[in-house]
Design a protein around this motif. Structure first.
Motif, PDB file in Angstrom:
ATOM      1  N   LEU A 287      -0.641   2.238  20.155  1.00 37.05           N
ATOM      2  CA  LEU A 287      -1.481   1.559  20.849  1.00 37.05           C
ATOM      3  C   LEU A 287      -2.117   0.897  20.151  1.00 37.05           C
ATOM      4  O   LEU A 287      -3.799   0.646  19.909  1.00 37.05           O
ATOM      5  CB  LEU A 287      -2.636   2.374  22.155  1.00 37.05           C
ATOM      6  CG  LEU A 287      -1.771   3.215  23.023  1.00 37.05           C
ATOM      7  CD1 LEU A 287      -0.167   3.250  23.065  1.00 37.05           C
ATOM      8  CD2 LEU A 287      -2.808   3.626  24.053  1.00 37.05           C
ATOM      9  N   PRO A 288      -2.845   2.018  18.832  1.00 42.11           N
ATOM     10  CA  PRO A 288      -4.355   1.343  18.015  1.00 42.11           C
ATOM     11  C   PRO A 288      -4.793   1.071  17.060  1.00 42.11           C
ATOM     12  O   PRO A 288      -5.534   0.635  17.123  1.00 42.11           O
ATOM     13  CB  PRO A 288      -3.883   3.110  17.028  1.00 42.11           C
ATOM     14  CG  PRO A 288      -2.892   4.233  17.854  1.00 42.11           C
ATOM     15  CD  PRO A 288      -2.085   3.152  18.706  1.00 42.11           C
ATOM     16  N   ASN A 289      -3.408  -0.090  16.942  1.00 40.92           N
ATOM     17  CA  ASN A 289      -4.016  -1.453  16.222  1.00 40.92           C
ATOM     18  C   ASN A 289      -4.547  -2.390  17.362  1.00 40.92           C
ATOM     19  O   ASN A 289      -5.203  -2.970  16.931  1.00 40.92           O
ATOM     20  CB  ASN A 289      -3.218  -2.416  15.693  1.00 40.92           C
ATOM     21  CG  ASN A 289      -1.458  -1.230  14.926  1.00 40.92           C
ATOM     22  OD1 ASN A 289      -2.143  -0.105  14.104  1.00 40.92           O
ATOM     23  ND2 ASN A 289      -0.009  -2.006  14.516  1.00 40.92           N
ATOM     24  N   ALA A 290      -4.285  -2.141  18.345  1.00 39.92           N
ATOM     25  CA  ALA A 290      -5.356  -2.926  19.223  1.00 39.92           C
ATOM     26  C   ALA A 290      -6.726  -2.570  19.339  1.00 39.92           C
ATOM     27  O   ALA A 290      -7.541  -3.688  19.899  1.00 39.92           O
ATOM     28  CB  ALA A 290      -4.601  -2.857  20.789  1.00 39.92           C
ATOM     29  N   VAL A 291      -7.009  -1.450  19.387  1.00 37.46           N
ATOM     30  CA  VAL A 291      -8.407  -1.125  19.044  1.00 37.46           C
ATOM     31  C   VAL A 291      -9.305  -1.252  18.138  1.00 37.46           C
ATOM     32  O   VAL A 291      -9.999  -2.230  17.845  1.00 37.46           O
ATOM     33  CB  VAL A 291      -8.556   0.803  19.033  1.00 37.46           C
ATOM     34  CG1 VAL A 291      -9.783   0.905  19.080  1.00 37.46           C
ATOM     35  CG2 VAL A 291      -7.599   1.074  19.923  1.00 37.46           C
ATOM     36  N   LEU A 292      -8.679  -2.013  17.110  1.00 37.62           N
ATOM     37  CA  LEU A 292      -9.258  -2.940  15.285  1.00 37.62           C
ATOM     38  C   LEU A 292      -9.479  -4.047  15.789  1.00 37.62           C
ATOM     39  O   LEU A 292     -10.273  -4.612  16.148  1.00 37.62           O
ATOM     40  CB  LEU A 292      -8.860  -2.635  14.259  1.00 37.62           C
ATOM     41  CG  LEU A 292      -9.326  -3.127  13.213  1.00 37.62           C
ATOM     42  CD1 LEU A 292     -10.603  -3.009  13.003  1.00 37.62           C
ATOM     43  CD2 LEU A 292      -8.206  -2.568  12.127  1.00 37.62           C
ATOM     44  N   LEU A 293      -8.708  -4.937  16.500  1.00 39.39           N
ATOM     45  CA  LEU A 293      -8.297  -6.111  17.045  1.00 39.39           C
ATOM     46  C   LEU A 293      -9.178  -6.522  17.499  1.00 39.39           C
ATOM     47  O   LEU A 293     -10.206  -7.609  17.818  1.00 39.39           O
ATOM     48  CB  LEU A 293      -7.171  -6.531  17.233  1.00 39.39           C
ATOM     49  CG  LEU A 293      -6.407  -8.381  17.632  1.00 39.39           C
ATOM     50  CD1 LEU A 293      -6.694  -8.485  16.311  1.00 39.39           C
ATOM     51  CD2 LEU A 293      -4.803  -8.038  17.735  1.00 39.39           C
ATOM     52  N   ALA A 294      -8.840  -5.789  18.441  1.00 44.22           N
ATOM     53  CA  ALA A 294     -10.294  -5.757  19.848  1.00 44.22           C
ATOM     54  C   ALA A 294     -11.789  -6.282  19.356  1.00 44.22           C
ATOM     55  O   ALA A 294     -12.424  -7.147  19.747  1.00 44.22           O
ATOM     56  CB  ALA A 294      -9.882  -4.743  21.324  1.00 44.22           C
ATOM     57  N   ALA A 295     -12.218  -5.065  18.843  1.00 41.91           N
ATOM     58  CA  ALA A 295     -13.330  -4.893  17.642  1.00 41.91           C
ATOM     59  C   ALA A 295     -13.995  -6.379  16.839  1.00 41.91           C
ATOM     60  O   ALA A 295     -14.324  -6.797  16.828  1.00 41.91           O
ATOM     61  CB  ALA A 295     -13.217  -4.001  16.970  1.00 41.91           C
ATOM     62  N   LEU A 296     -12.780  -6.448  16.115  1.00 43.10           N
ATOM     63  CA  LEU A 296     -13.002  -7.703  15.461  1.00 43.10           C
ATOM     64  C   LEU A 296     -12.942  -8.613  16.031  1.00 43.10           C
ATOM     65  O   LEU A 296     -13.951  -9.432  15.578  1.00 43.10           O
ATOM     66  CB  LEU A 296     -11.515  -7.879  14.602  1.00 43.10           C
ATOM     67  CG  LEU A 296     -11.497  -7.117  13.829  1.00 43.10           C
ATOM     68  CD1 LEU A 296     -10.365  -6.804  12.035  1.00 43.10           C
ATOM     69  CD2 LEU A 296     -12.780  -6.749  12.840  1.00 43.10           C
TER      70      LEU A 296
END
Length: 493
Positions: free
Chosen positions: A45-54
């Protein structure tokens, strides 16, 4: 209290505080729910958090957001890996997100992911290329630094699929719930029933052990048709949430030993789970995005139709004005006069009120044209028309060019005195224009006016009203011009 619009406008201090905490929690949640006892990651899951923020903030403060999530990633991984291995694996995760974001920027994909084209570009950039490259690098780190004994290709494939599925599921989910919703779907009780059925079916699947309930095969694939229905009816938001919950629940079933895909070896179970989750994404998120794009196109088409309709109405209105306006003077023409007289006659007859018609003729206008030229004659007619329009005191008063140098005035008059007073005022106002007229006995341009005042009845008609005003106009000319005369309708044969 910080308003939602302001919070999502740019990554402020509160967002920068919450982002690493949310990222840290997503790492811990993944280890708890989606990592098997054999350390196989079903979905990350975690990589989607930064990508969604960017994507949500279009790269604003990207270095700061990357540093915050990198730090939280390292800290969250320290319990599972040595610090140096945690740093390297976190760097691989950061590289994966950075490459995905840069590829999406270069492709021009919209961060909303509400079009099939944008979703396709996102899949190629993230789940396919970014996650695959990260898998190759991570497998090397796990073997060379971590001493993993699993084959390189197996490590790379598991990392690739786990990261790719995480990006594919949770990036659209986070974007959907951090952006405004254009239009809420209109739901019926059948939609509520479909959602309830899907949830009950999910509970049944989650409670199965070994893929069976009382000897009946119950696997997560039973949820696919229901998810397709939800995608068509509930839109992107609820569908992405449902897909995320089912995928995470499926992974959790494996980590707790329920074996939802039957009693098979762990590596085969992970492959089946990832294949199911991928199919779930294609059916759920794919169908929802297709439907969202169709709805967006429908709204755009409706908007264009409304705009074209408005333009057509404006054009028709302009054409109607042109067709009812005298080209020389800018006031109403004979056609508009006939329509207005008929309407006012009907109203006066219905209300049993008197109706005044005044016919005005510019005195000795032929001689004026001969003396000053036709261009000056046109200017004089425009000046007379403007003055007549200015003399219309009430909203119901109406003036039109009747033909040539003749004009007509229609007014609802209470009595004969008001009608004559209005006509006298007009006659004096035209003379007061002081337009030189060398061949006129008054030395200025003047007008003669004939007035008719009738309360419409069975014995009267519009024709008799016009004829009466015309008789009065003729009398005004005969009596010396530059005057007002009134004729009685009973005196007109």
């Amino acid at each position: 209290m910080i308003k939602r619009e302001k919070f999502w406008r740019q990554p402020g201090w509160l967002f920068c505080l919450l982002l690493p905490l949310f990222h840290f929690a997503s790492v811990k949640l993944t280890f708890f729910c989606a990592v098997t006892p054999e350390n196989a990651v079903v979905v990350w899951l975690p990589n989607a958090v930064l990508l969604a923020a960017l994507l949500r903030f279009r790269g604003q403060r990207a270095p700061l957001l990357a540093a915050l999530t990198f730090t939280s990633d390292v800290l969250a991984n320290l319990n599972a890996f040595p610090w140096y291995e945690a740093v390297l694996l976190s760097a691989v995760n950061l590289l994966e997100v950075t490459i995905t974001y840069q590829l999406m920027q270069r492709s021009g994909a919209s961060p909303r992911l509400h079009r099939l084209k944008d979703l396709g570009q996102f899949i190629l950039a993230g789940p396919v290329f970014g996650a695959m490259l990260a898998g190759l690098l991570a497998a090397a780190v796990l073997q060379q630094v971590g001493g993993a004994t699993t084959s390189y290709l197996t490590l790379a494939r598991v990392w690739w699929f786990g990261d790719g599925l995480g990006l594919l599921i949770y990036t659209p989910l986070l974007l959907a719930y951090t952006q405004s919703q254009h239009q809420r779907p209109k739901l019926t009780r059948w939609d509520d029933a479909a959602l309830a059925t899907t949830l009950l079916l999910a509970v049944a699947v989650l409670s199965a052990h070994g893929g069976e309930i009382d000897g009946v095969s119950v696997t997560p694939t039973l949820l696919l048709p229901a998810v397709a229905v939800i995608a068509f009816r509930f839109g992107v938001r609820l569908t992405t949430l449902l897909v995320a919950l089912i995928s995470l629940s499926t992974a959790m079933m494996m980590t707790t030993g329920l074996k939802p895909f039957g009693d098979v070896p762990i590596h085969l179970e992970v492959v089946r789970a990832q294949e199911f989750i991928l199919t779930l994404c294609i059916i759920g998120i794919g169908f929802a995005v297709v439907l969202s794009e169709l709805q967006t196109r429908e709204r755009e088409l409706e908007s264009r139709v409304r705009e074209r309709t408005r333009e057509l109405e404006q054009s028709n209105s302009r054409l109607a004005d042109i067709s009812a306006t005298d080209g020389l003077t800018g006031i109403a023409n004979r056609r508009r006069f006939d329509e207005t007289l008929a309407a006012e006659w009907s109203r006066a007859r219905r209300n049993k009120q008197p109706l005044m018609l005044a016919l005005l003729d510019v005195d000795l206008f032929k001689q004026y044209n001969d003396c000053y030229g036709h261009q000056s004659g046109d200017d004089a007619l425009r000046a007379v028309a403007n003055e007549l329009a200015r003399q219309m005191r009430r909203g119901s008063d109406f003036v039109a060019r009747y033909g040539g140098e003749e004009f007509a005035v229609i007014a609802q008059s209470a009595n004969e005195e008001d009608a004559l007073a209005m006509a006298e005022s007009i006659c004096a106002a035209i003379a007061a224009l002081n337009l030189p007229h060398a061949t006129s006995p008054f030395n200025v341009l003047t007008a003669s006016i004939g007035v008719a005042l009738i309360t419409p009845g069975e014995q009267h008609s519009i024709t008799s009203l016009i004829k009466t005003a015309d008789v009065a106009l003729y009398r005004a000319k005969q009596l010396g011009r530059n005057r007002v005369e009134q004729a009685d309708v009973t005196s007109v044969a």
